[in-house]
Design a protein around this motif. Structure first.
Motif, PDB file in Angstrom:
ATOM      1  N   ALA A 162       0.868  -1.181   0.000  1.00  0.00           N
ATOM      2  CA  ALA A 162       0.000   0.000   0.000  1.00  0.00           C
ATOM      3  C   ALA A 162       0.901   1.226   0.000  1.00  0.00           C
ATOM      4  O   ALA A 162       1.879   1.295   0.737  1.00  0.00           O
ATOM      5  N   VAL A 163       0.537   2.188  -0.852  1.00  0.00           N
ATOM      6  CA  VAL A 163       1.392   3.352  -1.090  1.00  0.00           C
ATOM      7  C   VAL A 163       0.577   4.633  -0.945  1.00  0.00           C
ATOM      8  O   VAL A 163      -0.548   4.716  -1.446  1.00  0.00           O
ATOM      9  N   VAL A 164       1.152   5.628  -0.270  1.00  0.00           N
ATOM     10  CA  VAL A 164       0.555   6.972  -0.228  1.00  0.00           C
ATOM     11  C   VAL A 164       1.638   7.975  -0.581  1.00  0.00           C
ATOM     12  O   VAL A 164       2.822   7.717  -0.386  1.00  0.00           O
ATOM     13  N   SER A 165       1.196   9.151  -1.088  1.00  0.00           N
ATOM     14  CA  SER A 165       2.187  10.150  -1.484  1.00  0.00           C
ATOM     15  C   SER A 165       1.663  11.551  -1.203  1.00  0.00           C
ATOM     16  O   SER A 165       0.501  11.848  -1.465  1.00  0.00           O
ATOM     17  N   GLU A 166       2.561  12.399  -0.704  1.00  0.00           N
ATOM     18  CA  GLU A 166       2.231  13.817  -0.474  1.00  0.00           C
ATOM     19  C   GLU A 166       1.779  14.493  -1.757  1.00  0.00           C
ATOM     20  O   GLU A 166       0.941  15.376  -1.737  1.00  0.00           O
ATOM     21  N   SER A 167       2.350  14.052  -2.887  1.00  0.00           N
ATOM     22  CA  SER A 167       2.035  14.699  -4.162  1.00  0.00           C
ATOM     23  C   SER A 167       0.666  14.265  -4.688  1.00  0.00           C
ATOM     24  O   SER A 167       0.194  14.773  -5.692  1.00  0.00           O
ATOM     25  N   ASP A 168       0.050  13.310  -4.010  1.00  0.00           N
ATOM     26  CA  ASP A 168      -1.199  12.726  -4.501  1.00  0.00           C
ATOM     27  C   ASP A 168      -2.043  12.323  -3.294  1.00  0.00           C
ATOM     28  O   ASP A 168      -2.271  11.140  -3.052  1.00  0.00           O
ATOM     29  N   PRO A 169      -2.505  13.334  -2.496  1.00  0.00           N
ATOM     30  CA  PRO A 169      -3.015  13.012  -1.153  1.00  0.00           C
ATOM     31  C   PRO A 169      -4.461  12.527  -1.089  1.00  0.00           C
ATOM     32  O   PRO A 169      -5.066  12.537  -0.031  1.00  0.00           O
ATOM     33  N   GLU A 170      -5.023  12.080  -2.222  1.00  0.00           N
ATOM     34  CA  GLU A 170      -6.426  11.670  -2.195  1.00  0.00           C
ATOM     35  C   GLU A 170      -6.618  10.201  -2.505  1.00  0.00           C
ATOM     36  O   GLU A 170      -7.737   9.761  -2.775  1.00  0.00           O
ATOM     37  N   ARG A 171      -5.547   9.432  -2.481  1.00  0.00           N
ATOM     38  CA  ARG A 171      -5.739   8.007  -2.771  1.00  0.00           C
ATOM     39  C   ARG A 171      -4.618   7.163  -2.163  1.00  0.00           C
ATOM     40  O   ARG A 171      -3.498   7.642  -1.950  1.00  0.00           O
ATOM     41  N   ILE A 172      -4.990   5.886  -1.938  1.00  0.00           N
ATOM     42  CA  ILE A 172      -4.020   4.862  -1.555  1.00  0.00           C
ATOM     43  C   ILE A 172      -3.914   3.938  -2.759  1.00  0.00           C
ATOM     44  O   ILE A 172      -4.939   3.548  -3.332  1.00  0.00           O
ATOM     45  N   ILE A 173      -2.696   3.601  -3.153  1.00  0.00           N
ATOM     46  CA  ILE A 173      -2.542   2.622  -4.241  1.00  0.00           C
ATOM     47  C   ILE A 173      -2.156   1.294  -3.599  1.00  0.00           C
ATOM     48  O   ILE A 173      -1.279   1.230  -2.731  1.00  0.00           O
ATOM     49  N   LEU A 174      -2.835   0.253  -4.064  1.00  0.00           N
ATOM     50  CA  LEU A 174      -2.713  -1.059  -3.451  1.00  0.00           C
ATOM     51  C   LEU A 174      -2.342  -2.061  -4.546  1.00  0.00           C
ATOM     52  O   LEU A 174      -2.843  -1.954  -5.664  1.00  0.00           O
ATOM     53  N   ALA A 175      -1.478  -3.010  -4.223  1.00  0.00           N
ATOM     54  CA  ALA A 175      -1.148  -4.047  -5.220  1.00  0.00           C
ATOM     55  C   ALA A 175      -0.960  -5.363  -4.506  1.00  0.00           C
ATOM     56  O   ALA A 175      -0.554  -5.403  -3.341  1.00  0.00           O
ATOM     57  N   ARG A 176      -1.245  -6.425  -5.228  1.00  0.00           N
ATOM     58  CA  ARG A 176      -1.186  -7.746  -4.610  1.00  0.00           C
ATOM     59  C   ARG A 176      -0.616  -8.782  -5.579  1.00  0.00           C
ATOM     60  O   ARG A 176      -1.031  -8.859  -6.735  1.00  0.00           O
ATOM     61  N   GLU A 177       0.318  -9.574  -5.060  1.00  0.00           N
ATOM     62  CA  GLU A 177       0.812 -10.747  -5.783  1.00  0.00           C
ATOM     63  C   GLU A 177       1.362 -11.710  -4.734  1.00  0.00           C
ATOM     64  O   GLU A 177       2.410 -11.458  -4.142  1.00  0.00           O
ATOM     65  N   GLY A 178       0.645 -12.753  -4.453  1.00  0.00           N
ATOM     66  CA  GLY A 178       1.160 -13.762  -3.538  1.00  0.00           C
ATOM     67  C   GLY A 178       0.907 -13.522  -2.066  1.00  0.00           C
ATOM     68  O   GLY A 178       1.244 -14.361  -1.244  1.00  0.00           O
ATOM     69  N   CYS A 179       0.368 -12.379  -1.703  1.00  0.00           N
ATOM     70  CA  CYS A 179       0.018 -12.092  -0.299  1.00  0.00           C
ATOM     71  C   CYS A 179      -1.393 -11.501  -0.266  1.00  0.00           C
ATOM     72  O   CYS A 179      -1.761 -10.759  -1.170  1.00  0.00           O
ATOM     73  N   PRO A 180      -2.143 -11.801   0.767  1.00  0.00           N
ATOM     74  CA  PRO A 180      -3.534 -11.333   0.786  1.00  0.00           C
ATOM     75  C   PRO A 180      -3.675  -9.856   1.126  1.00  0.00           C
ATOM     76  O   PRO A 180      -2.870  -9.301   1.876  1.00  0.00           O
ATOM     77  N   VAL A 181      -4.697  -9.241   0.558  1.00  0.00           N
ATOM     78  CA  VAL A 181      -5.062  -7.874   0.964  1.00  0.00           C
ATOM     79  C   VAL A 181      -6.529  -7.648   0.619  1.00  0.00           C
ATOM     80  O   VAL A 181      -7.014  -8.125  -0.403  1.00  0.00           O
ATOM     81  N   VAL A 182      -7.234  -6.968   1.525  1.00  0.00           N
ATOM     82  CA  VAL A 182      -8.662  -6.699   1.315  1.00  0.00           C
ATOM     83  C   VAL A 182      -8.914  -5.197   1.385  1.00  0.00           C
ATOM     84  O   VAL A 182      -8.163  -4.463   2.015  1.00  0.00           O
ATOM     85  N   ILE A 183      -9.998  -4.786   0.728  1.00  0.00           N
ATOM     86  CA  ILE A 183     -10.449  -3.388   0.813  1.00  0.00           C
ATOM     87  C   ILE A 183     -11.748  -3.395   1.604  1.00  0.00           C
ATOM     88  O   ILE A 183     -12.678  -4.131   1.274  1.00  0.00           O
ATOM     89  N   GLY A 184     -11.813  -2.608   2.658  1.00  0.00           N
ATOM     90  CA  GLY A 184     -13.031  -2.464   3.441  1.00  0.00           C
ATOM     91  C   GLY A 184     -13.804  -1.254   2.948  1.00  0.00           C
ATOM     92  O   GLY A 184     -13.227  -0.179   2.735  1.00  0.00           O
ATOM     93  N   VAL A 185     -15.101  -1.445   2.739  1.00  0.00           N
ATOM     94  CA  VAL A 185     -15.944  -0.374   2.205  1.00  0.00           C
ATOM     95  C   VAL A 185     -16.700   0.273   3.361  1.00  0.00           C
ATOM     96  O   VAL A 185     -17.464  -0.390   4.062  1.00  0.00           O
ATOM     97  N   GLY A 186     -16.472   1.577   3.572  1.00  0.00           N
ATOM     98  CA  GLY A 186     -17.151   2.274   4.658  1.00  0.00           C
ATOM     99  C   GLY A 186     -18.079   3.349   4.134  1.00  0.00           C
ATOM    100  O   GLY A 186     -18.294   3.467   2.927  1.00  0.00           O
ATOM    101  N   GLU A 187     -18.664   4.113   5.056  1.00  0.00           N
ATOM    102  CA  GLU A 187     -19.503   5.254   4.680  1.00  0.00           C
ATOM    103  C   GLU A 187     -18.570   6.415   4.402  1.00  0.00           C
ATOM    104  O   GLU A 187     -17.918   6.921   5.313  1.00  0.00           O
ATOM    105  N   ALA A 202     -15.732   6.380   3.200  1.00  0.00           N
ATOM    106  CA  ALA A 202     -14.382   6.000   3.607  1.00  0.00           C
ATOM    107  C   ALA A 202     -14.041   4.647   3.008  1.00  0.00           C
ATOM    108  O   ALA A 202     -14.939   3.845   2.730  1.00  0.00           O
ATOM    109  N   HIS A 203     -12.768   4.405   2.801  1.00  0.00           N
ATOM    110  CA  HIS A 203     -12.307   3.074   2.433  1.00  0.00           C
ATOM    111  C   HIS A 203     -11.112   2.715   3.306  1.00  0.00           C
ATOM    112  O   HIS A 203     -10.361   3.590   3.761  1.00  0.00           O
ATOM    113  N   TYR A 204     -10.962   1.422   3.511  1.00  0.00           N
ATOM    114  CA  TYR A 204      -9.897   0.908   4.368  1.00  0.00           C
ATOM    115  C   TYR A 204      -9.206  -0.230   3.625  1.00  0.00           C
ATOM    116  O   TYR A 204      -9.809  -0.862   2.747  1.00  0.00           O
ATOM    117  N   VAL A 205      -7.974  -0.526   4.005  1.00  0.00           N
ATOM    118  CA  VAL A 205      -7.294  -1.686   3.431  1.00  0.00           C
ATOM    119  C   VAL A 205      -6.608  -2.451   4.552  1.00  0.00           C
ATOM    120  O   VAL A 205      -6.218  -1.860   5.564  1.00  0.00           O
TER     121      VAL A 205
END
Ligand code: GLU
Length: 280
Positions: A161-186, A188-191
């Motif tokens: 999971a990646v965040v950047s000061e230059s792009d403060p409105e999103r988290i970039i997520l990637a997966r290969e061989g390890c689990p990761v889930v996205i939680g859907v909120g009101e 809001a989103h979580y990972v």
């Protein structure tokens, strides 16, 4: 073992990240850390060796708040357990990454980055990913594209999971061989590495598939598969029975360990369990 948590919301997400890490403690870890952004403010990172409680104490001493952030518990595979090797890792002050897994070709990628002028502050394979994303971001001018270009170069296993000061409105997520889930909120989103980390804030989850790269914004999620095609991943619900969540073990349980081919200083049996929720 290891754990990733992330969140993007209108409210302060620091308590959500810390509680998420606590809920991943069962996986085992040697250090923990957090990196958060608050609007246009600078990225704020706190890392400690030992239990999540020590991270909490460090944050209590130096309060930090944010609406976007990532957090990590580490089980060291490259580099000793120490604050300097703890995640999140940062490139050029503004880009932060948390990573579960092992990158097999980190030496080769590190050598290329050193030749391009990057300086390393840790012994981890993960810092290579951080600088690699920064390197591509300068070229393509977009964080999502930079992460896609980077993961195409990686050999090994990862959930990141990646965040950047230059792009403060999103988290970039990637997966290969390890689990990761996205939680859907009101609004809001979580990972997270595991639904258990997010149960206090949501019971609706999207499970990334192998090769997926996702852009997670506060109000929407965009996912591309390995071939770059836009895909939808079903939102599944966790069923509640009294106070216990009914979680069904995924039939095709994904383990970081399946991709690990080299021998490492510490056991590669990471991220051993992935739990999927039963659909409503
Ligand atoms: N290989 C990375 C490290 O040693 C990540 C380990 C983990 O999955 O916690 O920092």
């Amino acid at each position: 073992m290891c754990g990733i948590v992330g969140a993007i919301a209108e409210r302060d997400i620091v308590p959500i990240l810390i509680e998420g890490l606590r809920r991943l403690e069962y996986r085992g870890y040697d250090s923990a850390g957090i990196a958060v952004l608050n609007g246009t403010s600078h990225l704020h990172r706190v890392r400690t060796v030992g239990k999540v409680q020590r991270l909490q104490e460090a944050i209590d001493l130096n309060p930090t708040h944010g609406t976007l952030g990532v957090a990590h518990t580490r089980w060291a595979t490259h580099g000793v357990p120490s604050e300097r090797n703890a995640h999140p890792h940062i490139s050029n002050d503004g880009l932060a990454i948390v990573h579960n897994g092992i990158i097999e070709n980190h030496d080769e990628l590190r050598a290329e980055l050193r030749a391009a002028g990057y300086t390393f502050t840790s012994e981890t394979d993960t810092e290579v990913i951080a600088h690699r994303i920064h390197h591509h971001q300068k070229r393509v001018g977009d964080l999502f594209k930079a992460v896609r270009a980077t993961v195409a170069e990686l050999e090994g296993a990862y959930a990141l999971a990646v965040v950047s000061e230059s792009d403060p409105e999103r988290i970039i997520l990637a997966r290969e061989g390890c689990p990761v889930v996205i939680g859907v909120g009101e609004d809001a989103h979580y990972v997270a590495s595991d639904v258990a980390a997010l149960l206090p804030v949501t019971r609706r989850f999207m499970f990334l598939e192998e090769g997926d790269v996702a852009e997670v914004r506060r109000t929407d999620v965009r996912i591309l598969d390995r071939d770059g095609s836009r895909v939808e991943r079903l939102v599944r619900g966790a069923r509640a029975s009294s106070r216990q969540m009914q979680l069904k073990k995924a039939p095709t349980s994904t383990s970081c360990s399946k991709k690990f081919t080299n021998s490492h200083a510490r056991s590669p049996i990471l991220c051993k369990s992935v739990w999927q929720t039963a659909a409503y």
